[in-house]
Design a protein around this motif. Structure first.
Motif, mmCIF file in Angstrom:
data_model
loop_
_atom_site.group_PDB
_atom_site.id
_atom_site.type_symbol
_atom_site.label_atom_id
_atom_site.label_comp_id
_atom_site.label_asym_id
_atom_site.label_seq_id
_atom_site.Cartn_x
_atom_site.Cartn_y
_atom_site.Cartn_z
ATOM 1 N N VAL A 1 31.633 -9.780 30.187
ATOM 2 C CA VAL A 1 32.696 -10.084 31.059
ATOM 3 C C VAL A 1 32.418 -10.990 32.182
ATOM 4 O O VAL A 1 31.743 -10.747 33.104
ATOM 5 C CB VAL A 1 33.396 -8.709 31.561
ATOM 6 C CG1 VAL A 1 34.620 -9.070 32.230
ATOM 7 C CG2 VAL A 1 34.043 -7.875 30.119
ATOM 8 N N LYS B 1 34.616 -12.729 34.026
ATOM 9 C CA LYS B 1 35.562 -12.980 34.945
ATOM 10 C C LYS B 1 34.917 -13.096 36.439
ATOM 11 O O LYS B 1 34.081 -12.314 36.815
ATOM 12 C CB LYS B 1 36.741 -11.731 35.166
ATOM 13 C CG LYS B 1 36.056 -10.519 35.618
ATOM 14 C CD LYS B 1 37.169 -9.330 35.414
ATOM 15 C CE LYS B 1 36.321 -7.983 35.912
ATOM 16 N NZ LYS B 1 37.257 -6.776 35.527
ATOM 17 N N ASN C 1 39.638 -11.566 32.023
ATOM 18 C CA ASN C 1 40.699 -10.919 32.139
ATOM 19 C C ASN C 1 42.168 -11.681 32.816
ATOM 20 O O ASN C 1 43.281 -11.096 33.150
ATOM 21 C CB ASN C 1 40.558 -9.426 33.195
ATOM 22 C CG ASN C 1 40.407 -9.670 34.545
ATOM 23 O OD1 ASN C 1 39.930 -10.854 35.014
ATOM 24 N ND2 ASN C 1 40.629 -8.955 35.332
ATOM 25 N N ILE D 1 40.882 -9.233 28.145
ATOM 26 C CA ILE D 1 40.907 -7.990 28.449
ATOM 27 C C ILE D 1 41.658 -7.610 29.454
ATOM 28 O O ILE D 1 41.558 -6.422 30.241
ATOM 29 C CB ILE D 1 39.216 -7.619 28.776
ATOM 30 C CG1 ILE D 1 38.603 -8.062 29.910
ATOM 31 C CG2 ILE D 1 38.542 -7.851 27.468
ATOM 32 C CD1 ILE D 1 37.464 -7.757 30.400
ATOM 33 N N MET E 1 41.901 0.278 22.430
ATOM 34 C CA MET E 1 41.201 -0.173 23.609
ATOM 35 C C MET E 1 41.705 0.911 24.804
ATOM 36 O O MET E 1 42.793 1.301 24.862
ATOM 37 C CB MET E 1 41.474 -1.577 24.052
ATOM 38 C CG MET E 1 40.864 -2.151 25.457
ATOM 39 S SD MET E 1 41.829 -1.691 27.047
ATOM 40 C CE MET E 1 41.216 -3.000 28.004
ATOM 41 N N ILE F 1 40.542 2.214 29.228
ATOM 42 C CA ILE F 1 39.739 2.396 30.345
ATOM 43 C C ILE F 1 39.999 3.873 30.902
ATOM 44 O O ILE F 1 41.193 4.034 31.322
ATOM 45 C CB ILE F 1 40.376 1.186 31.360
ATOM 46 C CG1 ILE F 1 40.058 -0.164 30.859
ATOM 47 C CG2 ILE F 1 39.277 1.347 32.804
ATOM 48 C CD1 ILE F 1 41.007 -1.166 32.037
ATOM 49 N N MET G 1 32.359 0.194 30.006
ATOM 50 C CA MET G 1 32.094 -0.998 30.834
ATOM 51 C C MET G 1 30.559 -0.612 31.333
ATOM 52 O O MET G 1 29.827 0.299 30.999
ATOM 53 C CB MET G 1 32.995 -0.863 31.816
ATOM 54 C CG MET G 1 34.444 -0.961 31.115
ATOM 55 S SD MET G 1 36.007 -0.779 32.327
ATOM 56 C CE MET G 1 35.664 -1.439 33.529
ATOM 57 N N SER G 2 30.427 -1.301 32.581
ATOM 58 C CA SER G 2 28.988 -1.265 32.838
ATOM 59 C C SER G 2 28.448 0.216 33.117
ATOM 60 O O SER G 2 27.355 0.422 32.837
ATOM 61 C CB SER G 2 28.758 -2.248 34.218
ATOM 62 O OG SER G 2 28.979 -3.479 33.804
ATOM 63 N N ARG H 1 32.776 -3.779 27.003
ATOM 64 C CA ARG H 1 33.093 -4.834 27.769
ATOM 65 C C ARG H 1 32.367 -4.743 28.785
ATOM 66 O O ARG H 1 32.676 -3.784 29.696
ATOM 67 C CB ARG H 1 34.503 -4.864 28.261
ATOM 68 C CG ARG H 1 35.327 -4.477 26.917
ATOM 69 C CD ARG H 1 37.017 -4.253 27.355
ATOM 70 N NE ARG H 1 36.854 -3.461 28.241
ATOM 71 C CZ ARG H 1 37.464 -2.177 27.894
ATOM 72 N NH1 ARG H 1 37.505 -1.608 26.816
ATOM 73 N NH2 ARG H 1 37.696 -1.244 28.834
ATOM 74 N N ILE H 2 31.160 -5.717 29.075
ATOM 75 C CA ILE H 2 30.276 -5.228 30.270
ATOM 76 C C ILE H 2 30.302 -6.617 31.154
ATOM 77 O O ILE H 2 30.009 -7.673 30.654
ATOM 78 C CB ILE H 2 29.038 -4.925 29.738
ATOM 79 C CG1 ILE H 2 29.184 -3.948 28.974
ATOM 80 C CG2 ILE H 2 27.962 -4.935 30.862
ATOM 81 C CD1 ILE H 2 27.796 -3.271 28.254
ATOM 82 N N GLY H 3 30.413 -6.323 32.545
ATOM 83 C CA GLY H 3 30.366 -7.598 33.402
ATOM 84 C C GLY H 3 29.042 -7.304 34.408
ATOM 85 O O GLY H 3 28.305 -8.245 34.163
ATOM 86 N N SER H 4 29.527 -6.644 35.414
ATOM 87 C CA SER H 4 28.652 -6.442 36.475
ATOM 88 C C SER H 4 27.092 -6.105 36.167
ATOM 89 O O SER H 4 26.123 -6.489 36.575
ATOM 90 C CB SER H 4 28.979 -5.566 37.440
ATOM 91 O OG SER H 4 29.434 -4.358 36.962
ATOM 92 N N ARG I 1 30.772 -8.445 41.458
ATOM 93 C CA ARG I 1 31.580 -9.589 41.626
ATOM 94 C C ARG I 1 32.172 -9.520 43.166
ATOM 95 O O ARG I 1 32.101 -8.438 43.661
ATOM 96 C CB ARG I 1 32.883 -9.172 40.870
ATOM 97 C CG ARG I 1 32.614 -9.691 39.303
ATOM 98 C CD ARG I 1 33.906 -9.354 38.570
ATOM 99 N NE ARG I 1 34.184 -8.228 38.685
ATOM 100 C CZ ARG I 1 33.536 -7.006 37.336
ATOM 101 N NH1 ARG I 1 32.944 -7.348 36.569
ATOM 102 N NH2 ARG I 1 34.128 -5.835 37.668
#
Ligand SMILES: *Cc1c(COP(=O)(O)O)cnc(C)c1O
Length: 223
Positions: A35, A37, A58, A82, A164, A166, A196-197, A212-215, A221
């Motif tokens: 992810v 974003k 997103n 997402i 999906m 959250i 997620m993370s 769905r992995i960002g940080s 962020r």
């Protein structure tokens, strides 16, 4: 360029593989969506250089600024939406994204059906479920998920990959992931976009097909 990104991608992939061995049956294929974003081209290119090809954004507008050039350089990238989608952004979303994870109402399903037909594009989707029945969260109610999947397929002709969610913040996510998996069985869809993370190993143990992995990959962020 941030050298840490390749290393963190490797760590995340390894943890996914370990968790996938604990799912029954073991070894389920899991797609890691990075992810991106809030992060710019340098960070994204570092991940691309490390072989990452599935990315999540997103916001349609932010993705529209970052991705057309990157997608020309890496035509095998798959871009996942997402975040929430408005009908007035459906055309742009259909042109840019390869999978939509956040279909949660009739109007969006209809708009995506119309725009994919117009653009002659194939665009698989996930139905987002408000699994914790939270007042301010997107998603169809759990009790409506099976019927909505059915209508996405039959009425709108959409290709529904799965569900999906959250889970609510600050609660153990496992029971919510398990509930999403049950709903997917009832709706006869294969894929589960969850994790997620903070919670992806649990999600994979519960059968996630897409995390769905960002940080954990790109770092914290701002905002
Ligand atoms: C931002 C976001 C993620 C990634 O969150 P991290 O905690 O940074 O891994 C996953 N899914 C959705 C829907 C998001 O908006």
């Amino acid at each position: 360029m941030d050298q840490g990104i390749a290393e963190r991608l490797g760590e995340v992939r390894a943890r996914i593989a370990t968790a996938a061995q604990r799912f029954d049956p073991p070894g389920r294929k899991v797609t890691l969506i990075a992810v991106s974003k809030g992060f710019g081209e340098d960070h994204i290119r570092a991940a691309l250089d490390a072989g990452q090809r599935d990315f999540g954004e997103n916001r349609v507008q932010e993705a529209g600024k970052k991705w057309p050039a990157l997608k020309r350089d890496y035509p095998d990238v798959r871009l996942h939406l997402i975040g929430p989608l408005q009908t007035n952004k459906a055309r742009e979303a259909v042109a840019l994204f390869d999978v939509i994870h956040t279909v949660d109402r009739e109007k969006i399903a209809a708009a995506l059906a119309a725009e994919t037909a117009r653009a002659n594009r194939r665009l698989p989707i996930f139905v987002e479920v408000n699994i914790g029945a939270e007042a301010r969260k997107a998603g169809v109610a759990a009790g409506e998920a099976v019927g909505f999947v059915e209508r996405c397929r039959k009425v709108h002709g959409l290709e529904v990959l799965g569900l999906m969610c959250i889970p609510p913040a600050g609660e153990a996510p496992g029971p919510y992931f398990a509930q999403l998996a049950l709903l997917a069985k009832a709706a006869r869809v294969e894929s589960l976009s969850m994790g997620m993370s903070a919670d992806y190993p649990v999600a994979v143990e519960m059968g996630a097909s897409h995390v769905r992995i960002g940080s954990a990959i790109f770092g914290a962020r701002e905002a």
